[in-house]
Design a protein around this motif. Sequence first.
Motif, mmCIF file in Angstrom:
data_model
loop_
_atom_site.group_PDB
_atom_site.id
_atom_site.type_symbol
_atom_site.label_atom_id
_atom_site.label_comp_id
_atom_site.label_asym_id
_atom_site.label_seq_id
_atom_site.Cartn_x
_atom_site.Cartn_y
_atom_site.Cartn_z
ATOM 1 N N LEU A 1 0.838 -1.201 0.000
ATOM 2 C CA LEU A 1 0.000 0.000 0.000
ATOM 3 C C LEU A 1 0.869 1.246 0.000
ATOM 4 C CD1 LEU A 1 -2.646 -1.111 2.668
ATOM 5 C CD2 LEU A 1 -2.899 -1.168 0.178
ATOM 6 N N GLU A 2 0.235 2.348 -0.380
ATOM 7 C CA GLU A 2 0.958 3.617 -0.413
ATOM 8 C C GLU A 2 0.045 4.737 0.067
ATOM 9 O OE1 GLU A 2 2.366 4.291 -4.339
ATOM 10 O OE2 GLU A 2 3.808 2.627 -4.340
ATOM 11 N N GLY A 3 0.671 5.822 0.512
ATOM 12 C CA GLY A 3 -0.053 7.033 0.849
ATOM 13 C C GLY A 3 -1.114 6.840 1.916
ATOM 14 N N ALA A 4 -2.338 7.376 1.609
ATOM 15 C CA ALA A 4 -3.440 7.347 2.562
ATOM 16 C C ALA A 4 -3.866 5.923 2.890
ATOM 17 C CB ALA A 4 -4.624 8.141 2.008
ATOM 18 N N ALA A 5 -3.813 5.022 1.919
ATOM 19 C CA ALA A 5 -4.206 3.634 2.152
ATOM 20 C C ALA A 5 -3.276 2.985 3.170
ATOM 21 C CB ALA A 5 -4.189 2.851 0.846
ATOM 22 N N VAL B 1 -2.305 1.131 8.754
ATOM 23 C CA VAL B 1 -1.558 1.197 10.013
ATOM 24 C C VAL B 1 -2.505 1.498 11.171
ATOM 25 C CG1 VAL B 1 0.179 2.492 11.309
ATOM 26 C CG2 VAL B 1 0.631 1.815 8.944
ATOM 27 N N GLN B 2 -3.411 2.450 10.981
ATOM 28 C CA GLN B 2 -4.368 2.792 12.033
ATOM 29 C C GLN B 2 -5.277 1.612 12.371
ATOM 30 O OE1 GLN B 2 -6.414 6.269 10.619
ATOM 31 N NE2 GLN B 2 -4.669 7.637 10.968
ATOM 32 N N LEU B 3 -5.683 0.871 11.337
ATOM 33 C CA LEU B 3 -6.565 -0.278 11.564
ATOM 34 C C LEU B 3 -5.857 -1.365 12.374
ATOM 35 C CD1 LEU B 3 -9.268 -1.659 10.984
ATOM 36 C CD2 LEU B 3 -8.270 -2.572 8.880
ATOM 37 N N VAL B 4 -4.621 -1.677 12.007
ATOM 38 C CA VAL B 4 -3.873 -2.713 12.728
ATOM 39 C C VAL B 4 -3.576 -2.250 14.159
ATOM 40 C CG1 VAL B 4 -1.706 -4.007 12.804
ATOM 41 C CG2 VAL B 4 -2.872 -3.646 10.622
ATOM 42 N N THR B 5 -3.226 -0.972 14.306
ATOM 43 C CA THR B 5 -2.947 -0.438 15.648
ATOM 44 C C THR B 5 -4.192 -0.492 16.515
ATOM 45 O OG1 THR B 5 -1.266 1.043 14.728
ATOM 46 C CG2 THR B 5 -2.111 1.550 16.920
ATOM 47 N N LEU B 6 -5.361 -0.150 15.940
ATOM 48 C CA LEU B 6 -6.618 -0.211 16.679
ATOM 49 C C LEU B 6 -6.918 -1.648 17.117
ATOM 50 C CD1 LEU B 6 -9.236 1.063 17.720
ATOM 51 C CD2 LEU B 6 -10.222 0.713 15.430
ATOM 52 N N ALA B 7 -6.697 -2.599 16.191
ATOM 53 C CA ALA B 7 -6.914 -4.006 16.540
ATOM 54 C C ALA B 7 -5.986 -4.437 17.677
ATOM 55 C CB ALA B 7 -6.698 -4.887 15.316
#
Length: 513
Positions: free
Chosen positions: A150-154, A159-165
């Motif tokens: 992935l690149e950029g905003a994706a 990263v935010q999704l995995v960190t939240l999990a």
Amino acid sequence: MALSIVILVISAVLLLGFSLRSRYGLPLFLMNAGISITSVAVLFQTSSTSMYATPQGFPLRALDLELFQLISHMRLPLAQAQTLRNFGTLIFFCGIVLMLMLIARNIKTIHHRLVWEVLCGSGVILFMALYMVFFSPSCAFRLYMRYYQLEGAARASFVQLVTLADYLFKGFILLFVMSPALLLTIQYIRKNITCFGDTFFLLLGITSLYGFVFFVVFHTIPLALSSQAVFLSAFWFFANGSWLPGWITLFFLLFSLLTLILIVASANRVFSGDLVLLSRKKAMKNSIEDLNRNLKDVFHSEKNLMFSMMILANEARSAYGTSEGLEKLNRLTEIAKDRMEMITSSLNRIRELHLHATPTDMRTLVNQALDTLALPEGIRCERHFCDEPVRCMVDEYHTRNALKNIFVNAVDALQLCKREDKVISVTVNASRAWVSLSIRDNGPGIPKQELRRVMMPFVSTKSKTSNWGIGLPYAFRVVNAQLGQMRIQSSDQEDKSYTQVDILLPRERNEAK
């Protein structure tokens, strides 16, 4: 930290031994083993990439470093170390599940909440499965590959999704590992658990300590697995992967020592009186036969006393002139006669005793014991029974007589009390594991200095505050012989005095399911 693991292993061996005679031993052993295995995995991870630090003033610092060096020579790849860490976590979770099941069996309820239990069990299994998948080495590699695809905003969103999990898992872990302590505390406050105070506090202390340390050491900085490490190295690893702080070593040593102390302190409380049910008949037989030998002389002496009382009552009746006196003396004669018949029957039963434990509804047995009790005027009895039958595997004869002795002691105590409202309160309740019986009177109570002595044979405080003689030790031994537990609480404070006898007897297995 290496030295602490050795102490934890010693604690685990003790718990494994206790598990042979206590239902609490196995879950605590699994929790201890889970922490030990996870700690070994952390040392493998540390020896691969981090610097191990031991404080200068640390006791046995040289031995700790030598043990660490020994583990370091047993090189284990990071992926396998992570698998070992997950295995230790799974073992710890299994201990938590077993402890929750045991606590649930001790909650005072007859109705089985099957749907609720199935839902909770399914949720726990799903959580454990998701944990093992999410924190597996293969998942870390897939997350790492996806991150660089992935690149950029994706990529930022990923990263935010995995960190939240990761944070959600840590939140669920905190709730899960502290759930035994929370459940114990809530049910104890509600007085809805068949568990004595000393057992409750020791279990609460051990489970809270295990849960707290497991979460703080392995799921917070510096040993928490970090999603940031996954994006950098394709492995689940510590948030601070370069060195291991020295305070962790000291903290872990204090934890391991405190754990060992609590386990040893629990040996005569949490792990006593809860023997394997297969040995029930042999244990009961040995205890009852020993009890019978001690009681023969007591019954003979009491029989002679009752015989003298009956003769004296007959002589007084023939010499007394009033109708009221005649009525009371007739009653005295009847009581003495009934008492003699009961003692004679007891002697015959002791001589010919063949232990016969049968499934018995405790409510029926309590009612039978109360119905034979002659309550004087001014004393009333309150019965608080659960709605459904609760059966125990007990010897009806000895158990009924043990209850009679406790009730007679309560009546004797109330006769010495100047209260206007004299009450004996009898409560019968049950959990899946135990039948709970509580007998409380608002009499003058037992002084603290006498409370420990009332369980001793031939010790009586009759001349002091309450009338506790041979009957209470007899009841105590009968309960213990049938793998039950018995406790006495009392206070002799003016206007707040009371005496309460609490009894726990194991439920019949087929009924408790």
